[in-house]
Design a protein around this motif. Sequence first.
Motif, PDB file in Angstrom:
ATOM      1  N   GLU A  69       0.830  -1.202   0.000  1.00 30.02           N
ATOM      2  CA  GLU A  69       0.000   0.000   0.000  1.00 30.02           C
ATOM      3  C   GLU A  69       0.866   1.254   0.000  1.00 30.02           C
ATOM      4  N   LEU A  70       1.974   1.219   0.744  1.00 31.76           N
ATOM      5  CA  LEU A  70       2.868   2.366   0.800  1.00 31.76           C
ATOM      6  C   LEU A  70       3.474   2.647  -0.568  1.00 31.76           C
ATOM      7  N   GLN A  71       3.888   1.591  -1.268  1.00 33.09           N
ATOM      8  CA  GLN A  71       4.473   1.777  -2.588  1.00 33.09           C
ATOM      9  C   GLN A  71       3.441   2.351  -3.565  1.00 33.09           C
ATOM     10  N   THR A  72       2.201   1.857  -3.479  1.00 33.62           N
ATOM     11  CA  THR A  72       1.136   2.374  -4.349  1.00 33.62           C
ATOM     12  C   THR A  72       0.900   3.857  -4.075  1.00 33.62           C
ATOM     13  N   ALA A  73       0.876   4.227  -2.795  1.00 32.76           N
ATOM     14  CA  ALA A  73       0.669   5.632  -2.435  1.00 32.76           C
ATOM     15  C   ALA A  73       1.836   6.485  -2.921  1.00 32.76           C
ATOM     16  N   TYR A  74       3.063   5.953  -2.768  1.00 35.53           N
ATOM     17  CA  TYR A  74       4.235   6.715  -3.232  1.00 35.53           C
ATOM     18  C   TYR A  74       4.166   6.947  -4.738  1.00 35.53           C
ATOM     19  N   GLU A  75       3.810   5.922  -5.491  1.00 32.91           N
ATOM     20  CA  GLU A  75       3.731   6.073  -6.951  1.00 32.91           C
ATOM     21  C   GLU A  75       2.646   7.072  -7.340  1.00 32.91           C
ATOM     22  N   ARG A  76       1.541   7.063  -6.576  1.00 30.99           N
ATOM     23  CA  ARG A  76       0.466   8.015  -6.868  1.00 30.99           C
ATOM     24  C   ARG A  76       0.935   9.446  -6.637  1.00 30.99           C
ATOM     25  N   TYR A  77       1.577   9.685  -5.502  1.00 34.49           N
ATOM     26  CA  TYR A  77       2.051  11.038  -5.200  1.00 34.49           C
ATOM     27  C   TYR A  77       3.196  11.449  -6.120  1.00 34.49           C
ATOM     28  N   ALA A  78       4.011  10.490  -6.537  1.00 32.08           N
ATOM     29  CA  ALA A  78       5.117  10.812  -7.443  1.00 32.08           C
ATOM     30  C   ALA A  78       4.608  11.365  -8.772  1.00 32.08           C
ATOM     31  N   GLY A  79       3.392  10.976  -9.129  1.00 32.08           N
ATOM     32  CA  GLY A  79       2.815  11.517 -10.351  1.00 32.08           C
ATOM     33  C   GLY A  79       2.192  12.885 -10.166  1.00 32.08           C
ATOM     34  N   GLU A  80       2.088  13.352  -8.891  1.00 36.80           N
ATOM     35  CA  GLU A  80       1.433  14.631  -8.611  1.00 36.80           C
ATOM     36  C   GLU A  80       2.415  15.718  -8.204  1.00 36.80           C
ATOM     37  N   VAL A  81       3.521  15.350  -7.560  1.00 37.94           N
ATOM     38  CA  VAL A  81       4.480  16.352  -7.100  1.00 37.94           C
ATOM     39  C   VAL A  81       5.838  16.055  -7.725  1.00 37.94           C
ATOM     40  N   PRO A  82       6.623  17.071  -8.041  1.00 37.55           N
ATOM     41  CA  PRO A  82       7.892  16.831  -8.742  1.00 37.55           C
ATOM     42  C   PRO A  82       9.003  16.315  -7.837  1.00 37.55           C
ATOM     43  N   GLN A  83       8.930  16.572  -6.535  1.00 39.15           N
ATOM     44  CA  GLN A  83      10.020  16.196  -5.643  1.00 39.15           C
ATOM     45  C   GLN A  83       9.803  14.781  -5.097  1.00 39.15           C
ATOM     46  N   LYS A  84      10.805  13.920  -5.236  1.00 38.97           N
ATOM     47  CA  LYS A  84      10.673  12.542  -4.763  1.00 38.97           C
ATOM     48  C   LYS A  84      10.536  12.482  -3.244  1.00 38.97           C
ATOM     49  N   TYR A  85      11.281  13.338  -2.539  1.00 42.14           N
ATOM     50  CA  TYR A  85      11.207  13.312  -1.069  1.00 42.14           C
ATOM     51  C   TYR A  85       9.799  13.668  -0.607  1.00 42.14           C
ATOM     52  N   MET A  86       9.137  14.618  -1.319  1.00 41.11           N
ATOM     53  CA  MET A  86       7.803  15.047  -0.927  1.00 41.11           C
ATOM     54  C   MET A  86       6.782  13.944  -1.206  1.00 41.11           C
ATOM     55  N   ALA A  87       6.942  13.231  -2.327  1.00 41.89           N
ATOM     56  CA  ALA A  87       6.046  12.117  -2.622  1.00 41.89           C
ATOM     57  C   ALA A  87       6.161  11.042  -1.547  1.00 41.89           C
ATOM     58  N   LEU A  88       7.397  10.742  -1.118  1.00 41.83           N
ATOM     59  CA  LEU A  88       7.596   9.744  -0.073  1.00 41.83           C
ATOM     60  C   LEU A  88       7.032  10.226   1.258  1.00 41.83           C
ATOM     61  N   TYR A  89       7.240  11.499   1.578  1.00 36.86           N
ATOM     62  CA  TYR A  89       6.693  12.075   2.811  1.00 36.86           C
ATOM     63  C   TYR A  89       5.171  11.949   2.833  1.00 36.86           C
ATOM     64  N   LEU A  90       4.512  12.303   1.732  1.00 33.59           N
ATOM     65  CA  LEU A  90       3.053  12.259   1.681  1.00 33.59           C
ATOM     66  C   LEU A  90       2.544  10.826   1.814  1.00 33.59           C
ATOM     67  N   ALA A  91       3.229   9.885   1.187  1.00 43.00           N
ATOM     68  CA  ALA A  91       2.820   8.479   1.285  1.00 43.00           C
ATOM     69  C   ALA A  91       2.975   7.970   2.719  1.00 43.00           C
ATOM     70  N   LEU A  92       4.083   8.304   3.355  1.00 46.65           N
ATOM     71  CA  LEU A  92       4.306   7.870   4.744  1.00 46.65           C
ATOM     72  C   LEU A  92       3.304   8.537   5.689  1.00 46.65           C
ATOM     73  N   ARG A  93       3.053   9.829   5.473  1.00 44.99           N
ATOM     74  CA  ARG A  93       2.085  10.522   6.333  1.00 44.99           C
ATOM     75  C   ARG A  93       0.702   9.906   6.191  1.00 44.99           C
ATOM     76  N   GLU A  94       0.321   9.564   4.965  1.00 43.09           N
ATOM     77  CA  GLU A  94      -0.979   8.930   4.726  1.00 43.09           C
ATOM     78  C   GLU A  94      -1.086   7.615   5.494  1.00 43.09           C
ATOM     79  N   ALA A  95      -0.008   6.828   5.486  1.00 41.36           N
ATOM     80  CA  ALA A  95      -0.024   5.545   6.191  1.00 41.36           C
ATOM     81  C   ALA A  95      -0.107   5.745   7.698  1.00 41.36           C
ATOM     82  N   ILE A  96       0.596   6.759   8.211  1.00 48.10           N
ATOM     83  CA  ILE A  96       0.609   7.005   9.660  1.00 48.10           C
ATOM     84  C   ILE A  96      -0.744   7.533  10.125  1.00 48.10           C
ATOM     85  N   VAL A  97      -1.260   8.559   9.433  1.00 45.72           N
ATOM     86  CA  VAL A  97      -2.540   9.149   9.826  1.00 45.72           C
ATOM     87  C   VAL A  97      -3.677   8.156   9.635  1.00 45.72           C
TER      88      VAL A  97
END
Length: 484
Positions: free
Chosen positions: A2-30
């Motif tokens: 699920e985390l990888q799927t979320a990361y790939e989704r965010y990677a298509g929305e934001v240009p920064q890889k660190y931000m896509a990973l942050y958003l995916a991790l935050r989604e999993a935590i929240v």
Amino acid sequence: MELQTAYERYAGEVPQKYMALYLALREAIVGGRVAPGERLPSSRALAAAYGLSRGTVNAAYDLLAGEGYATGGVGRGTFACYAPPGEAAASRDAGSAPPRLSAWGERAAAAGAPPREARGWAVDFATARTDAAAFPAAEWHRAVYAAARETAAGRADAAHEAQGCLPLRETIARHLGRTRGIATTARNVVVVNGSAQALALLVQLLVDPGDPVVVERPGYGGIRRAVLAAGGVPVAADVDARGLVPAPWNARLLVATPNRQFPTGAVLPLERRLALLRWAADADAWIVEDDYDSEFRHAGRPVEPLKSLDAQGRVAFVGTFSRTMYTELRVGYAVLPDALLSAYAALKRLFEPHPTGLVEQLALAAFMRSGAYERHLRRMKRVYSRKYEALSAALRERLGHVFETRPQDAGLHIYARWTGTRNAYEALIEACAGRGVTWSDVSYERDGEWLCAAAFGFAGVEAEAIRHGVETIAEAEAALRERG
């Protein structure tokens, strides 16, 4: 997975890889998929799994820590520390009866009704927008990364003050002294969550139920709502082509936008500024100076704020960075006279013992110290002046027969008085909305007469969209006129 799927989704929305990973991790935590106290994968393991550098993973972890979703340190690992609300509590809250509010709570609820639901328009001339495409994102992100590392490493303890982090208050004081002629120090600066909070706290501090408060008409609706929430009685002060008209009001508080009146854009001349200061001294009153969006000038010389002329300590100056940086940056400030400082700081401490958005505050301080902020302002003045000229010319050429405009020295919108009937104006609003074009309606009633007006914001609209939007309004107006 699920985390990888979320990361790939965010990677298509934001240009920064660190931000896509942050958003995916935050989604999993929240979302509760990572339990509080659960250890997150090591930076080495996560980097290998996702094909990222360890620096990218560490940047995402630093941001999680800075925003309070994770904790940890070198050699100890990183752990989730956000606890989602329990299902039992949520169920109990959902079935409970409506709460019995205090008198203040009832007033606040009534005055602060949410605005109409926003919709996505093809061309949106709303006033509360900035040009995101021209923002120096790379420089800002570097400042945010550094601030996140500083907070995660525990090196920002000295910045945890209710008045806001000291480095930012110091840079604000220097900036105002250099650019606006306001002689102040960090001691008198309070950082707040946007200018609306600064205004609301000042009104709450100074207004008792039944107290008259002078507000501009037309003016910013948020001021009126804050007054009503405090139980105050708004007293309308007229505005003409030169701004607020001074009068011998029987009140102890005036809230005004003298540097660029909202929404008309009028600039208050020196003699009226001095008249307001004399009134405050004679009436033992206070003036809240809301510096709405006067930073971006298109012509003329900068005007002196009331605060720079205030020799008797009667003026509180309120500003915001959401207009000069970007809309979502909810960082504002108030520069307070000595007599109000202690009480205002205590009130701020009551609601926020520690500053919110500490990462953004530290990043903004560094951004300003480096000179990036003033470079950004100079660049945006050129960008916004070109947009102002484009919109101004289009309104004159295509809509000059129905909208009355006048040159604006500064700001990010053009005020336009409607010259027709109220019914025709409301029909035009509806017709344009159907065609995908909208703007900020700033109509108001005075002495039983309804004065219709529009505020056309141009900051967040590209030049081609400006032309298309005005052309669409002109076509809709012509069609309505033909229909009779």
